[in-house]
Design a protein around this motif. Structure first.
Motif, PDB file in Angstrom:
ATOM      1  N   SER A  34       9.496  -0.913   2.979  1.00  0.00           N
ATOM      2  CA  SER A  34       9.122   0.150   2.043  1.00  0.00           C
ATOM      3  C   SER A  34       8.099   1.038   2.723  1.00  0.00           C
ATOM      4  O   SER A  34       7.447   0.630   3.675  1.00  0.00           O
ATOM      5  CB  SER A  34       8.556  -0.412   0.742  1.00  0.00           C
ATOM      6  N   SER A  35       7.961   2.248   2.202  1.00  0.00           N
ATOM      7  CA  SER A  35       6.929   3.174   2.681  1.00  0.00           C
ATOM      8  C   SER A  35       5.768   3.132   1.708  1.00  0.00           C
ATOM      9  O   SER A  35       5.965   3.364   0.512  1.00  0.00           O
ATOM     10  CB  SER A  35       7.460   4.606   2.753  1.00  0.00           C
ATOM     11  N   PRO A  36       4.562   2.832   2.197  1.00  0.00           N
ATOM     12  CA  PRO A  36       3.403   2.847   1.297  1.00  0.00           C
ATOM     13  C   PRO A  36       3.202   4.249   0.723  1.00  0.00           C
ATOM     14  O   PRO A  36       3.383   5.245   1.430  1.00  0.00           O
ATOM     15  CB  PRO A  36       2.236   2.468   2.213  1.00  0.00           C
ATOM     16  N   GLU A  37       2.847   4.307  -0.542  1.00  0.00           N
ATOM     17  CA  GLU A  37       2.631   5.594  -1.198  1.00  0.00           C
ATOM     18  C   GLU A  37       1.551   6.393  -0.471  1.00  0.00           C
ATOM     19  O   GLU A  37       0.490   5.864  -0.133  1.00  0.00           O
ATOM     20  CB  GLU A  37       2.228   5.391  -2.655  1.00  0.00           C
ATOM     21  N   GLY A  38       1.857   7.646  -0.173  1.00  0.00           N
ATOM     22  CA  GLY A  38       0.899   8.531   0.480  1.00  0.00           C
ATOM     23  C   GLY A  38       0.801   8.354   1.983  1.00  0.00           C
ATOM     24  O   GLY A  38      -0.023   8.993   2.625  1.00  0.00           O
ATOM     25  N   GLU A  39       1.605   7.462   2.566  1.00  0.00           N
ATOM     26  CA  GLU A  39       1.576   7.227   4.006  1.00  0.00           C
ATOM     27  C   GLU A  39       3.008   7.213   4.565  1.00  0.00           C
ATOM     28  O   GLU A  39       3.511   6.172   4.998  1.00  0.00           O
ATOM     29  CB  GLU A  39       0.869   5.909   4.323  1.00  0.00           C
ATOM     30  N   PRO A  40       3.673   8.373   4.554  1.00  0.00           N
ATOM     31  CA  PRO A  40       5.084   8.413   4.963  1.00  0.00           C
ATOM     32  C   PRO A  40       5.323   8.069   6.427  1.00  0.00           C
ATOM     33  O   PRO A  40       6.456   7.785   6.818  1.00  0.00           O
ATOM     34  CB  PRO A  40       5.496   9.858   4.666  1.00  0.00           C
ATOM     35  N   GLN A  41       4.276   8.050   7.247  1.00  0.00           N
ATOM     36  CA  GLN A  41       4.439   7.716   8.661  1.00  0.00           C
ATOM     37  C   GLN A  41       4.596   6.209   8.883  1.00  0.00           C
ATOM     38  O   GLN A  41       4.897   5.775   9.990  1.00  0.00           O
ATOM     39  CB  GLN A  41       3.281   8.268   9.503  1.00  0.00           C
ATOM     40  N   PHE A  42       4.414   5.404   7.832  1.00  0.00           N
ATOM     41  CA  PHE A  42       4.511   3.952   7.948  1.00  0.00           C
ATOM     42  C   PHE A  42       5.696   3.412   7.157  1.00  0.00           C
ATOM     43  O   PHE A  42       5.976   3.874   6.058  1.00  0.00           O
ATOM     44  CB  PHE A  42       3.244   3.277   7.417  1.00  0.00           C
ATOM     45  N   ILE A  43       6.352   2.408   7.717  1.00  0.00           N
ATOM     46  CA  ILE A  43       7.370   1.628   7.015  1.00  0.00           C
ATOM     47  C   ILE A  43       6.895   0.173   7.076  1.00  0.00           C
ATOM     48  O   ILE A  43       6.833  -0.416   8.166  1.00  0.00           O
ATOM     49  CB  ILE A  43       8.762   1.734   7.678  1.00  0.00           C
ATOM     50  N   SER A  44       6.543  -0.396   5.933  1.00  0.00           N
ATOM     51  CA  SER A  44       6.075  -1.775   5.893  1.00  0.00           C
ATOM     52  C   SER A  44       7.234  -2.738   6.122  1.00  0.00           C
ATOM     53  O   SER A  44       8.328  -2.548   5.590  1.00  0.00           O
ATOM     54  CB  SER A  44       5.440  -2.088   4.534  1.00  0.00           C
ATOM     55  N   LEU A  45       6.967  -3.782   6.901  1.00  0.00           N
ATOM     56  CA  LEU A  45       7.905  -4.878   7.130  1.00  0.00           C
ATOM     57  C   LEU A  45       7.329  -6.088   6.394  1.00  0.00           C
ATOM     58  O   LEU A  45       6.534  -6.846   6.943  1.00  0.00           O
ATOM     59  CB  LEU A  45       8.051  -5.156   8.632  1.00  0.00           C
ATOM     60  N   HIS A  46       7.705  -6.233   5.131  1.00  0.00           N
ATOM     61  CA  HIS A  46       7.083  -7.211   4.246  1.00  0.00           C
ATOM     62  C   HIS A  46       7.281  -8.650   4.722  1.00  0.00           C
ATOM     63  O   HIS A  46       8.399  -9.083   4.957  1.00  0.00           O
ATOM     64  CB  HIS A  46       7.611  -7.047   2.822  1.00  0.00           C
ATOM     65  N   ASN A  47       6.150  -9.358   4.846  1.00  0.00           N
ATOM     66  CA  ASN A  47       6.115 -10.773   5.228  1.00  0.00           C
ATOM     67  C   ASN A  47       6.693 -11.063   6.608  1.00  0.00           C
ATOM     68  O   ASN A  47       7.098 -12.189   6.888  1.00  0.00           O
ATOM     69  CB  ASN A  47       6.800 -11.641   4.166  1.00  0.00           C
TER      70      ASN A  47
END
Length: 128
Positions: A34-47
């Motif tokens: 997912s992309s953290p709200e307000g930080e479109p340059q990041f894609i989180s890789l959960h866990n």
């Protein structure tokens, strides 16, 4: 006295390769993204790395991996690391990018972990 810990592992990817990299890493690691709200340059890789933030970061530079060190006192941590031989090369929105001896980039960022978790896992620097 201040505290710090490695908090984040980032996979820096050229902007035009983010979609392919996101698909690859999410499937390779078996995690949702997912992309953290307000930080479109990041894609989180959960866990992907339990206890740490793992993410893909879109960059206008060479692909690489880098670490973020979170701290409750950014100026003190930057000073401590530069005394050890790191060189500050940029700062932006409270994040300081440094180059370690050997040429590896890393960032010093304000604390963003759960405060209780941070206190349990951070190293204390200076006098107590």
């Amino acid at each position: 006295m201040h505290r710090s810990r490695v908090s984040t592992f980032l996979i820096d990817v050229r902007r035009d390769e983010v979609d392919a990299a996101t698909t690859f890493w999410s499937e390779a690691l078996g995690v949702r993204t997912s992309s953290p709200e307000g930080e479109p340059q990041f894609i989180s890789l959960h866990n992907a790395i339990p206890g740490y933030v793992a993410a893909i970061q879109s960059v206008d530079d060479e692909p690489r991996y880098h670490l973020d060190i979170e701290t409750d006192d950014v100026p003190a941590e930057v000073a401590r690391l530069t005394e050890l031989g790191a060189v500050e090369i940029a700062s932006w929105q409270g994040c300081h990018t440094l180059k370690a001896p050997g040429g590896h980039l890393f960032c010093v960022i304000p604390m963003h972990s759960d405060p209780e978790y941070f206190e349990q896992h951070a190293t204390v620097w200076g006098r107590q």
